[in-house]
Design a protein around this motif. Structure first.
Motif, PDB file in Angstrom:
ATOM      1  N   ILE A  13      29.016  46.721  50.351  1.00  0.00           N
ATOM      2  CA  ILE A  13      28.109  46.715  49.207  1.00  0.00           C
ATOM      3  C   ILE A  13      26.683  46.542  49.732  1.00  0.00           C
ATOM      4  O   ILE A  13      26.402  45.611  50.494  1.00  0.00           O
ATOM      5  CB  ILE A  13      28.460  45.581  48.214  1.00  0.00           C
ATOM      6  N   THR A  14      25.800  47.439  49.328  1.00  0.00           N
ATOM      7  CA  THR A  14      24.425  47.425  49.819  1.00  0.00           C
ATOM      8  C   THR A  14      23.425  46.969  48.759  1.00  0.00           C
ATOM      9  O   THR A  14      22.249  46.846  49.054  1.00  0.00           O
ATOM     10  CB  THR A  14      24.034  48.835  50.314  1.00  0.00           C
ATOM     11  N   ASP A  15      23.870  46.721  47.548  1.00  0.00           N
ATOM     12  CA  ASP A  15      22.994  46.310  46.458  1.00  0.00           C
ATOM     13  C   ASP A  15      23.358  44.878  46.049  1.00  0.00           C
ATOM     14  O   ASP A  15      24.476  44.634  45.582  1.00  0.00           O
ATOM     15  CB  ASP A  15      23.160  47.271  45.276  1.00  0.00           C
ATOM     16  N   PRO A  16      22.446  43.930  46.202  1.00  0.00           N
ATOM     17  CA  PRO A  16      22.760  42.534  45.865  1.00  0.00           C
ATOM     18  C   PRO A  16      23.126  42.334  44.392  1.00  0.00           C
ATOM     19  O   PRO A  16      23.879  41.415  44.058  1.00  0.00           O
ATOM     20  CB  PRO A  16      21.499  41.763  46.243  1.00  0.00           C
ATOM     21  N   GLU A  17      22.629  43.176  43.506  1.00  0.00           N
ATOM     22  CA  GLU A  17      22.995  43.052  42.088  1.00  0.00           C
ATOM     23  C   GLU A  17      24.477  43.356  41.872  1.00  0.00           C
ATOM     24  O   GLU A  17      25.127  42.740  41.028  1.00  0.00           O
ATOM     25  CB  GLU A  17      22.127  43.962  41.223  1.00  0.00           C
ATOM     26  N   VAL A  18      25.026  44.293  42.642  1.00  0.00           N
ATOM     27  CA  VAL A  18      26.455  44.610  42.539  1.00  0.00           C
ATOM     28  C   VAL A  18      27.269  43.452  43.115  1.00  0.00           C
ATOM     29  O   VAL A  18      28.300  43.067  42.552  1.00  0.00           O
ATOM     30  CB  VAL A  18      26.791  45.957  43.218  1.00  0.00           C
ATOM     31  N   THR A  19      26.812  42.874  44.203  1.00  0.00           N
ATOM     32  CA  THR A  19      27.498  41.695  44.760  1.00  0.00           C
ATOM     33  C   THR A  19      27.535  40.573  43.731  1.00  0.00           C
ATOM     34  O   THR A  19      28.580  39.932  43.526  1.00  0.00           O
ATOM     35  CB  THR A  19      26.787  41.218  46.050  1.00  0.00           C
ATOM     36  N   THR A  20      26.432  40.335  43.059  1.00  0.00           N
ATOM     37  CA  THR A  20      26.366  39.306  42.010  1.00  0.00           C
ATOM     38  C   THR A  20      27.322  39.634  40.876  1.00  0.00           C
ATOM     39  O   THR A  20      28.030  38.750  40.370  1.00  0.00           O
ATOM     40  CB  THR A  20      24.920  39.162  41.488  1.00  0.00           C
ATOM     41  N   LEU A  21      27.378  40.902  40.467  1.00  0.00           N
ATOM     42  CA  LEU A  21      28.284  41.317  39.399  1.00  0.00           C
ATOM     43  C   LEU A  21      29.741  41.085  39.795  1.00  0.00           C
ATOM     44  O   LEU A  21      30.533  40.566  39.002  1.00  0.00           O
ATOM     45  CB  LEU A  21      28.064  42.795  39.052  1.00  0.00           C
ATOM     46  N   LEU A  22      30.110  41.436  41.017  1.00  0.00           N
ATOM     47  CA  LEU A  22      31.481  41.214  41.482  1.00  0.00           C
ATOM     48  C   LEU A  22      31.816  39.723  41.518  1.00  0.00           C
ATOM     49  O   LEU A  22      32.930  39.323  41.171  1.00  0.00           O
ATOM     50  CB  LEU A  22      31.702  41.848  42.854  1.00  0.00           C
ATOM     51  N   ASP A  23      30.861  38.910  41.916  1.00  0.00           N
ATOM     52  CA  ASP A  23      31.076  37.468  41.930  1.00  0.00           C
ATOM     53  C   ASP A  23      31.286  36.940  40.511  1.00  0.00           C
ATOM     54  O   ASP A  23      32.204  36.149  40.263  1.00  0.00           O
ATOM     55  CB  ASP A  23      29.889  36.762  42.595  1.00  0.00           C
ATOM     56  N   GLN A  24      30.472  37.394  39.572  1.00  0.00           N
ATOM     57  CA  GLN A  24      30.625  36.983  38.174  1.00  0.00           C
ATOM     58  C   GLN A  24      31.974  37.436  37.622  1.00  0.00           C
ATOM     59  O   GLN A  24      32.652  36.685  36.913  1.00  0.00           O
ATOM     60  CB  GLN A  24      29.499  37.561  37.309  1.00  0.00           C
ATOM     61  N   ALA A  25      32.369  38.667  37.956  1.00  0.00           N
ATOM     62  CA  ALA A  25      33.649  39.199  37.484  1.00  0.00           C
ATOM     63  C   ALA A  25      34.811  38.394  38.055  1.00  0.00           C
ATOM     64  O   ALA A  25      35.755  38.055  37.336  1.00  0.00           O
ATOM     65  CB  ALA A  25      33.771  40.674  37.860  1.00  0.00           C
ATOM     66  N   ALA A  26      34.739  38.074  39.337  1.00  0.00           N
ATOM     67  CA  ALA A  26      35.801  37.287  39.975  1.00  0.00           C
ATOM     68  C   ALA A  26      35.900  35.907  39.335  1.00  0.00           C
ATOM     69  O   ALA A  26      37.002  35.435  39.029  1.00  0.00           O
ATOM     70  CB  ALA A  26      35.537  37.181  41.473  1.00  0.00           C
ATOM     71  N   GLU A  27      34.775  35.269  39.131  1.00  0.00           N
ATOM     72  CA  GLU A  27      34.753  33.937  38.513  1.00  0.00           C
ATOM     73  C   GLU A  27      35.337  33.984  37.096  1.00  0.00           C
ATOM     74  O   GLU A  27      36.152  33.142  36.718  1.00  0.00           O
ATOM     75  CB  GLU A  27      33.315  33.403  38.467  1.00  0.00           C
ATOM     76  N   THR A  28      34.939  34.976  36.329  1.00  0.00           N
ATOM     77  CA  THR A  28      35.432  35.123  34.957  1.00  0.00           C
ATOM     78  C   THR A  28      36.935  35.368  34.947  1.00  0.00           C
ATOM     79  O   THR A  28      37.660  34.769  34.144  1.00  0.00           O
ATOM     80  CB  THR A  28      34.687  36.271  34.245  1.00  0.00           C
ATOM     81  N   LEU A  29      37.410  36.245  35.829  1.00  0.00           N
ATOM     82  CA  LEU A  29      38.840  36.550  35.886  1.00  0.00           C
ATOM     83  C   LEU A  29      39.650  35.306  36.255  1.00  0.00           C
ATOM     84  O   LEU A  29      40.675  35.018  35.633  1.00  0.00           O
ATOM     85  CB  LEU A  29      39.120  37.678  36.873  1.00  0.00           C
ATOM     86  N   VAL A  30      39.207  34.570  37.246  1.00  0.00           N
ATOM     87  CA  VAL A  30      39.932  33.365  37.671  1.00  0.00           C
ATOM     88  C   VAL A  30      39.942  32.339  36.539  1.00  0.00           C
ATOM     89  O   VAL A  30      40.993  31.768  36.220  1.00  0.00           O
ATOM     90  CB  VAL A  30      39.337  32.789  38.975  1.00  0.00           C
ATOM     91  N   ASP A  31      38.795  32.116  35.905  1.00  0.00           N
ATOM     92  CA  ASP A  31      38.731  31.153  34.793  1.00  0.00           C
ATOM     93  C   ASP A  31      39.636  31.569  33.639  1.00  0.00           C
ATOM     94  O   ASP A  31      40.374  30.745  33.090  1.00  0.00           O
ATOM     95  CB  ASP A  31      37.293  31.006  34.279  1.00  0.00           C
ATOM     96  N   TYR A  32      39.592  32.837  33.282  1.00  0.00           N
ATOM     97  CA  TYR A  32      40.415  33.362  32.175  1.00  0.00           C
ATOM     98  C   TYR A  32      41.903  33.221  32.497  1.00  0.00           C
ATOM     99  O   TYR A  32      42.695  32.790  31.665  1.00  0.00           O
ATOM    100  CB  TYR A  32      40.039  34.828  31.944  1.00  0.00           C
ATOM    101  N   THR A  33      42.255  33.552  33.720  1.00  0.00           N
ATOM    102  CA  THR A  33      43.657  33.466  34.140  1.00  0.00           C
ATOM    103  C   THR A  33      44.135  32.016  34.142  1.00  0.00           C
ATOM    104  O   THR A  33      45.249  31.738  33.707  1.00  0.00           O
ATOM    105  CB  THR A  33      43.844  34.127  35.523  1.00  0.00           C
ATOM    106  N   GLU A  34      43.298  31.108  34.611  1.00  0.00           N
ATOM    107  CA  GLU A  34      43.668  29.685  34.593  1.00  0.00           C
ATOM    108  C   GLU A  34      43.924  29.203  33.167  1.00  0.00           C
ATOM    109  O   GLU A  34      44.846  28.432  32.924  1.00  0.00           O
ATOM    110  CB  GLU A  34      42.574  28.827  35.224  1.00  0.00           C
ATOM    111  N   ARG A  35      43.115  29.671  32.222  1.00  0.00           N
ATOM    112  CA  ARG A  35      43.290  29.238  30.838  1.00  0.00           C
ATOM    113  C   ARG A  35      44.564  29.798  30.221  1.00  0.00           C
ATOM    114  O   ARG A  35      45.154  29.161  29.348  1.00  0.00           O
ATOM    115  CB  ARG A  35      42.085  29.651  29.991  1.00  0.00           C
ATOM    116  N   LEU A  36      44.997  30.977  30.655  1.00  0.00           N
ATOM    117  CA  LEU A  36      46.170  31.600  30.039  1.00  0.00           C
ATOM    118  C   LEU A  36      47.478  31.385  30.800  1.00  0.00           C
ATOM    119  O   LEU A  36      48.528  31.774  30.332  1.00  0.00           O
ATOM    120  CB  LEU A  36      45.937  33.104  29.867  1.00  0.00           C
ATOM    121  N   THR A  37      47.389  30.810  31.990  1.00  0.00           N
ATOM    122  CA  THR A  37      48.601  30.565  32.782  1.00  0.00           C
ATOM    123  C   THR A  37      48.655  29.098  33.169  1.00  0.00           C
ATOM    124  O   THR A  37      47.753  28.321  32.893  1.00  0.00           O
ATOM    125  CB  THR A  37      48.641  31.442  34.054  1.00  0.00           C
ATOM    126  N   ASP A  38      49.696  28.735  33.868  1.00  0.00           N
ATOM    127  CA  ASP A  38      49.840  27.338  34.289  1.00  0.00           C
ATOM    128  C   ASP A  38      49.553  27.153  35.778  1.00  0.00           C
ATOM    129  O   ASP A  38      50.163  26.347  36.449  1.00  0.00           O
ATOM    130  CB  ASP A  38      51.240  26.829  33.963  1.00  0.00           C
TER     131      ASP A  38
END
Length: 186
Positions: free
Chosen positions: A159-184
């Protein structure tokens, strides 16, 4: 306390797929959140066919189903072909929905990229609809549907664009948080 498992699948079978490279970046970012990640290669999954299914699910399709069964969430990376998802991804969804629907209550995050200007919105819409119609949960935000891949990723997949890196980080964080809330898993 079990470790969360996130499985990645790519809807493109091309060896140098931009979407496979994007998926690897997304999984690397997700792994930094303390989860186990893996990629399942859809090249081994046979075409869905009711006559074949009537004889029993082939071992290759069952191995894919087992990988999905063991994951807490699935990240799908897929290009847009002819205004929709690829046949590879549709085929994977078909196998998951049969003989004990594995899509039901499973969490999915769908990303996509390509060299053109569309950013894969119709692929996202069609794949989301197919998964949600069978009871799957698709996390729709933040959107990681990125046009003009050469503007943010080099040929090696960096990845050569820091904005895309930030977006992927936000997406990863959101996915992990969402999954934790819906699973055990927490």
């Amino acid at each position: 306390m079990s470790t969360m498992k996130i499985l990645g699948i790519c809807g493109s079978l091309r060896k140098e797929s931009w979407n496979l490279k994007l998926l690897k970046n997304m999984l690397e970012m997700t792994a930094t959140k303390g989860v186990d990640t893996a990629i399942y290669d859809l090249n081994t999954v046979p075409m869905f066919h009711p006559d074949v299914e009537a004889q029993g699910i082939p071992d290759e399709a069952e191995a894919f189903r087992d990988a999905v069964r063991g994951a807490d969430a699935i990240i799908i990376a897929c290009p847009e072909y002819n205004g929709s998802m690829t046949a590879t991804l549709k085929n994977a969804i078909e196998w998951l929905s049969r003989r004990g629907n594995l899509l039901t209550s499973k969490i999915f995050f769908i990303i996509g990229t390509g060299p053109g200007r569309s950013g894969c919105p119709r692929m996202h819409m069609h794949a989301s609809y197919s998964i949600e119609s069978e009871g799957g949960h698709v996390l729709h935000q933040p959107r990681v549907l990125l046009p003009h891949v050469a503007n943010f990723m080099d040929q090696s997949g960096n990845i050569t664009d820091p904005e895309v890196t930030t977006l992927l980080d936000q997406a990863a964080e959101t996915l992990v948080d969402y999954t934790e809330r819906l699973t055990d898993t927490d």
